[in-house]
Each structure stands twice: as structure tokens, then as C-alpha cells.
Design a protein around this motif. Structure first.
Motif, PDB file in Angstrom:
ATOM      1  N   ALA A 167       0.874  -1.295  -0.073  1.00 29.79           N
ATOM      2  CA  ALA A 167      -0.058  -0.125   0.051  1.00 29.79           C
ATOM      3  C   ALA A 167       0.675   1.123  -0.118  1.00 29.79           C
ATOM      4  O   ALA A 167       0.660   2.381  -0.594  1.00 29.79           O
ATOM      5  N   LEU A 168       1.944   1.396   0.633  1.00 32.28           N
ATOM      6  CA  LEU A 168       2.778   2.430   0.758  1.00 32.28           C
ATOM      7  C   LEU A 168       3.459   2.680  -0.585  1.00 32.28           C
ATOM      8  O   LEU A 168       3.607   3.760  -0.938  1.00 32.28           O
ATOM      9  N   HIS A 169       4.055   1.625  -1.293  1.00 30.66           N
ATOM     10  CA  HIS A 169       4.502   1.530  -2.495  1.00 30.66           C
ATOM     11  C   HIS A 169       3.598   2.461  -3.510  1.00 30.66           C
ATOM     12  O   HIS A 169       3.975   3.168  -4.484  1.00 30.66           O
ATOM     13  N   LEU A 170       2.326   2.109  -3.507  1.00 32.81           N
ATOM     14  CA  LEU A 170       1.252   2.462  -4.558  1.00 32.81           C
ATOM     15  C   LEU A 170       0.467   3.836  -4.256  1.00 32.81           C
ATOM     16  O   LEU A 170       0.142   4.501  -5.089  1.00 32.81           O
ATOM     17  N   TYR A 171       0.568   4.100  -2.978  1.00 38.07           N
ATOM     18  CA  TYR A 171      -0.152   5.230  -2.467  1.00 38.07           C
ATOM     19  C   TYR A 171       0.516   6.396  -1.843  1.00 38.07           C
ATOM     20  O   TYR A 171       0.360   7.464  -2.227  1.00 38.07           O
ATOM     21  N   ALA A 172       1.621   5.856  -1.345  1.00 39.20           N
ATOM     22  CA  ALA A 172       2.267   6.947  -0.217  1.00 39.20           C
ATOM     23  C   ALA A 172       3.697   7.634  -0.984  1.00 39.20           C
ATOM     24  O   ALA A 172       4.076   8.424  -0.583  1.00 39.20           O
ATOM     25  N   ALA A 173       4.226   6.680  -1.890  1.00 39.64           N
ATOM     26  CA  ALA A 173       5.450   6.870  -2.538  1.00 39.64           C
ATOM     27  C   ALA A 173       5.271   8.349  -3.516  1.00 39.64           C
ATOM     28  O   ALA A 173       4.459   8.192  -4.300  1.00 39.64           O
ATOM     29  N   ASN A 174       6.448   8.955  -3.487  1.00 31.05           N
ATOM     30  CA  ASN A 174       6.534   9.984  -4.791  1.00 31.05           C
ATOM     31  C   ASN A 174       6.821   9.235  -5.775  1.00 31.05           C
ATOM     32  O   ASN A 174       7.670   8.151  -5.829  1.00 31.05           O
ATOM     33  N   SER A 175       6.767  10.228  -6.963  1.00 34.29           N
ATOM     34  CA  SER A 175       7.064   9.346  -8.113  1.00 34.29           C
ATOM     35  C   SER A 175       8.415   9.206  -8.413  1.00 34.29           C
ATOM     36  O   SER A 175       9.129   8.166  -9.013  1.00 34.29           O
ATOM     37  N   ALA A 176       9.365   9.992  -7.957  1.00 42.61           N
ATOM     38  CA  ALA A 176      10.767   9.967  -7.967  1.00 42.61           C
ATOM     39  C   ALA A 176      11.292   8.754  -7.270  1.00 42.61           C
ATOM     40  O   ALA A 176      12.126   8.106  -7.812  1.00 42.61           O
ATOM     41  N   TRP A 177      10.709   8.593  -6.233  1.00 41.72           N
ATOM     42  CA  TRP A 177      11.041   7.243  -5.147  1.00 41.72           C
ATOM     43  C   TRP A 177      10.770   6.085  -6.125  1.00 41.72           C
ATOM     44  O   TRP A 177      11.283   5.234  -6.153  1.00 41.72           O
ATOM     45  N   ALA A 178       9.499   6.179  -6.463  1.00 38.10           N
ATOM     46  CA  ALA A 178       9.155   4.877  -7.189  1.00 38.10           C
ATOM     47  C   ALA A 178       9.723   4.487  -8.609  1.00 38.10           C
ATOM     48  O   ALA A 178       9.978   3.378  -8.837  1.00 38.10           O
ATOM     49  N   GLN A 179      10.414   5.346  -9.012  1.00 42.79           N
ATOM     50  CA  GLN A 179      11.182   5.146 -10.142  1.00 42.79           C
ATOM     51  C   GLN A 179      12.785   4.890  -9.912  1.00 42.79           C
ATOM     52  O   GLN A 179      13.417   4.524 -10.933  1.00 42.79           O
ATOM     53  N   SER A 180      13.289   5.094  -8.615  1.00 40.76           N
ATOM     54  CA  SER A 180      14.345   4.739  -8.272  1.00 40.76           C
ATOM     55  C   SER A 180      14.964   3.392  -8.410  1.00 40.76           C
ATOM     56  O   SER A 180      13.993   2.702  -8.627  1.00 40.76           O
ATOM     57  N   THR A 181      16.143   3.009  -8.008  1.00 38.97           N
ATOM     58  CA  THR A 181      16.464   1.653  -7.835  1.00 38.97           C
ATOM     59  C   THR A 181      15.807   1.094  -6.755  1.00 38.97           C
ATOM     60  O   THR A 181      15.401  -0.257  -6.951  1.00 38.97           O
ATOM     61  N   LEU A 182      15.732   1.708  -5.544  1.00 41.42           N
ATOM     62  CA  LEU A 182      15.178   1.385  -4.447  1.00 41.42           C
ATOM     63  C   LEU A 182      13.538   0.838  -4.606  1.00 41.42           C
ATOM     64  O   LEU A 182      13.060  -0.005  -4.270  1.00 41.42           O
ATOM     65  N   GLY A 183      13.064   1.895  -5.490  1.00 42.41           N
ATOM     66  CA  GLY A 183      11.541   1.677  -5.772  1.00 42.41           C
ATOM     67  C   GLY A 183      11.097   0.485  -6.550  1.00 42.41           C
ATOM     68  O   GLY A 183      10.394  -0.318  -6.345  1.00 42.41           O
ATOM     69  N   GLN A 184      12.217   0.164  -7.679  1.00 41.60           N
ATOM     70  CA  GLN A 184      11.906  -0.693  -8.428  1.00 41.60           C
ATOM     71  C   GLN A 184      12.104  -2.084  -7.761  1.00 41.60           C
ATOM     72  O   GLN A 184      11.374  -3.351  -8.106  1.00 41.60           O
ATOM     73  N   GLY A 185      12.978  -2.187  -6.765  1.00 38.02           N
ATOM     74  CA  GLY A 185      13.151  -3.675  -5.990  1.00 38.02           C
ATOM     75  C   GLY A 185      12.679  -3.798  -4.760  1.00 38.02           C
ATOM     76  O   GLY A 185      13.053  -4.567  -3.967  1.00 38.02           O
ATOM     77  N   PHE A 186      11.669  -2.714  -4.431  1.00 35.34           N
ATOM     78  CA  PHE A 186      11.092  -2.582  -3.274  1.00 35.34           C
ATOM     79  C   PHE A 186      10.066  -3.851  -2.665  1.00 35.34           C
ATOM     80  O   PHE A 186      10.299  -4.490  -1.807  1.00 35.34           O
ATOM     81  N   LEU A 187       9.317  -4.138  -3.613  1.00 38.93           N
ATOM     82  CA  LEU A 187       8.214  -5.238  -3.349  1.00 38.93           C
ATOM     83  C   LEU A 187       8.952  -6.347  -3.078  1.00 38.93           C
ATOM     84  O   LEU A 187       8.502  -7.339  -2.376  1.00 38.93           O
ATOM     85  N   PRO A 188       9.988  -6.886  -4.158  1.00 35.48           N
ATOM     86  CA  PRO A 188      10.643  -8.199  -3.997  1.00 35.48           C
ATOM     87  C   PRO A 188      11.429  -8.255  -2.718  1.00 35.48           C
ATOM     88  O   PRO A 188      11.412  -9.217  -1.890  1.00 35.48           O
ATOM     89  N   ALA A 189      12.028  -7.067  -2.294  1.00 37.59           N
ATOM     90  CA  ALA A 189      12.722  -7.058  -1.205  1.00 37.59           C
ATOM     91  C   ALA A 189      11.793  -7.103   0.295  1.00 37.59           C
ATOM     92  O   ALA A 189      12.531  -7.715   1.080  1.00 37.59           O
ATOM     93  N   ALA A 190      10.680  -6.459   0.153  1.00 40.90           N
ATOM     94  CA  ALA A 190       9.786  -6.606   1.243  1.00 40.90           C
ATOM     95  C   ALA A 190       9.331  -7.924   1.237  1.00 40.90           C
ATOM     96  O   ALA A 190       9.335  -8.463   2.388  1.00 40.90           O
TER      97      ALA A 190
END
Length: 354
Positions: A167-190
Motif C-alpha cells: 500500500a505504501l509503494h502504490l499510494y504514499a510514495a513519490n514518483s521520484a522514489w518509485a522510479q529509483s532503484t530502491l523503488g523498483q526492487g522494493f516489493l521483492p525485497a519486502a
């Protein structure tokens, strides 16, 4: 001399339904329960070990040293369900989550893909709170039952962790964070860290591995909030204030979960109310409700753009990953419970021999 008049009232009649409830034994002191079921610096208020199951369920109606913890978690779960239903069907004057019946030409139930992460988060939060309450309520049955319930509680926490990350990835994150390396691998790492939180580890390193996994998972899950906090002033964003409040309450809950404060300063004083486990459960309940409220408001803000930004197919796949993680977490939980029961049985047999 006038005869004395008695003002004593007859005892109230006992309701027929109450006769079906078994009488609960009084609570006992720490010396009368197994060492593995004791809490440090909590000297009384323990329930008797080895009673029938229904007596532990009826422990909801008894005052013991975990009553407040159980009620805080159960009330928080009920509040989460009530808030979700109110938000879905009343707030904004319609069915906000997209559950709508089609016209008479083709009856069916449609679901807006943008709302799925919020539905999954609420389900995971209620599961976590309910599993934690069940583990606390039923653990005094036996040491072996404690070994079964502890992995169940961890699996609920892992599901809540991944549901919050989604939910945080899709609703609360900024576009810049979602397109970063951390944002791209966020869900698999979580997903990986959520699995490690309930994975069985070697006994000497079990606590250290789990604490490390939970700490890394929390830092990862809070990274969208931290990036958003760095990008703008939190005082100007009421939703961001709720996210910050949730993080602060979660940290305090973790502190009281690890440190026996305040009972360590006065053993026996906080047995029934105020010891660290109760404070940890209360803070966890409030933190969950604060995060749910923040995500509901973020959903209202991002709903018009979330499908366009991520794509409906990606939203559905991200939501589907939640259901793929649940069987894995369940299998890990079953394996952990089996290993725990074998180890507990060996310890009990060794103790009986000596």
C-alpha cells in the motif's frame, strides 16, 4: 423491644445462559506456572496451565496480566474493519472502492484495481491483530501450545508487513522514489524480508536473525515515508503527520516489547495494568489504526492517477503477489511450528527425567 428488621436482599437469580459457562480458576503467581510462560518482573496474574480450551477463550472475561493486551488488539481489529466499511460505503457519498453491481444486462461485481492494495492492507492488519490476540489468549494452555502460536503470530506480522509495503509503494510514495532503484526492487525485497521474519532459524541465532530481519524490513517499508518527509515539510501535510505518528508509535512499541519497562523498577506493581507487553500491544494497535487512516487519505489523493501511473496490469500483479506470499508464509510457519514442537517435547522430556 421491637424486632430487628433485616435489610438484606436476596441474591440475584443466575441467568440460565451463565450456568453453561464454566467457572474460571483464579489467577496464580509466577511460581505456579512454567518458567517459559513467565514474564520478567511480572509476579502475579497468571492463568492456570493445562485447563480446557474454552476456559482460555473465556479468559476474555477474566482479569489477568494479559487482559488489556488482548482487548487492545481485538478492539483495534474491530475498529479497522469498521473504519474500512465506513470509508468504503459512506465516505464521499458512494462506494469509493469500486464495488458496484453492473446493470441488469449483465449482473456481476466489478472491482477497481486501484483499491485492491487498500483492501489487502486492511485484511493483513486485521489478520495481524487477530493472530496476536489469539496467541496471547491461548498461550498459557501449555508450553507446547506457545511453540505453535508463536510462529502463527509471526506469520500474521509478516503478512501485515508486506500488505503495508504494497500500500505504501502504490499510494504514499513519490514518483521520484518509485522510479529509483530502491523503488523498483522494493516489493521483492519486502517479500523476502517478510519471509525471513517468520522463517525458522538455528536456535542459538534465532532471536538475533529475527530482530535483524524485522529491523531491516521496517527500515525498507518506511523508506517511502522517509523520502516523502525529506521532500517536503511534514507540518504542512496532515497525511504525512499520520505516517510519522505511525512510525514513532511502532518504534515505541518495539522498545516496550524488548525492554521490561516500567515493571523492572517496581516488580509486582504493574502486573495487571501497565507492564511493557501491554504498552507494546496498545501502541501497536494505535499505530495500525494511524497507518490505515493515512493510507485511506493517500488512496483518495492518488486514486485518479495510480492506474495511469502504474498501469492496471501492474497493479493486479502487485496485488497477486500478496496471495503468492501467503502460502509461502504459511508453509514456513508450519515448518517452524513443527520444529518448535519437537524441540519443546525434547526439553520437557529432559526436564521430567531430571
Amino acid at each position: 423491644m421491637m424486632p430487628g428488621v433485616s435489610l438484606a436482599l436476596p441474591p440475584p437469580p443466575r441467568l440460565p445462559l451463565l450456568r453453561l459457562l464454566p467457572s474460571l480458576p483464579p489467577t496464580v503467581r509466577d511460581a505456579e506456572v512454567l518458567p517459559q510462560l513467565r514474564r520478567r518482573h511480572v509476579l502475579s496474574g497468571y492463568r492456570v496451565v493445562g485447563q480446557p480450551w474454552r476456559r482460555y477463550v473465556l479468559g476474555l472475561l477474566q482479569l489477568h496480566n494479559q487482559s488489556l493486551s488482548v482487548w487492545c488488539l481485538l478492539l483495534a481489529a474491530a475498529c479497522a474493519v469498521a473504519r474500512f466499511l465506513t470509508f468504503a460505503f459512506l465516505q464521499g457519498g458512494g462506494l469509493l472502492l469500486g464495488f458496484r453491481w453492473r446493470g441488469p444486462e449483465g449482473w456481476g461485481l466489478t472491482l477497481d484495481a486501484a483499491s485492491l492494495p487498500l483492501v489487502l492492507y486492511t485484511s493483513s492488519a486485521v489478520t495481524h491483530l487477530s493472530c496476536s490476540a489469539a496467541a496471547i489468549l491461548l498461550r498459557p494452555h501449555s508450553w507446547q501450545m506457545r511453540c505453535w502460536l508463536r510462529p502463527l503470530s509471526r506469520a500474521g506480522a509478516a503478512a501485515h508487513l508486506y500488505g503495508g509495503a504494497l500500500a505504501l509503494h502504490l499510494y504514499a510514495a513519490n514518483s521520484a522514489w518509485a522510479q529509483s532503484t530502491l523503488g523498483q526492487g522494493f516489493l521483492p525485497a519486502a517479500a523476502l524480508l517478510a519471509w525471513l521474519c517468520c522463517a525458522p532459524c538455528c536456535p542459538p541465532r534465532r532471536t538475533a536473525c529475527r530482530v535483524l530481519a524485522v529491523g531491516m524490513a521496517k527500515m525498507l517499508v518506511w523508506s517511502p515515508v522517509a523520502h516523502r518527509l525529506a521532500a517536503r515539510r511534514w507540518s504542512s501535510d496532515s497525511v504525512l503527520q499520520l505516517h510519522v505518528l505511525q512510525v514513532a508509535l511502532s518504534l515505541l512499541s518495539a522498545f516496550f516489547s524488548c525492554c521490561p519497562v516500567p515493571e523492572c523498577f517496581s516488580p509486582g506493581t504493574f502486573d495487571l495494568a501497565g507492564h511493557s507487553r501491554q504498552l507494546s500491544g496498545l501502541l501497536l494497535a494505535v499505530a495500525t489504526l494511524a497507518q490505515q487512516e493515512a493510507l485511506c487519505l493517500d488512496f483518495l489523493r492518488r486514486r485518479p492517477t495510480v492506474v495511469r501511473e502504474f498501469g492496471e496490469q501492474r497493479l493486479l500483479l502487485a496485488s497477486l503477489s500478496f496471495f503468492l506470499c501467503l502460502p509461502l508464509a504459511s508453509a514456513v510457519t508450519a515448518l517452524a511450528a513443527r520444529r518448535e514442537r519437537r524441540r519443546c517435547g525434547a526439553e520437557v522430556e529432559q526436564r521430567e527425567r531430571h
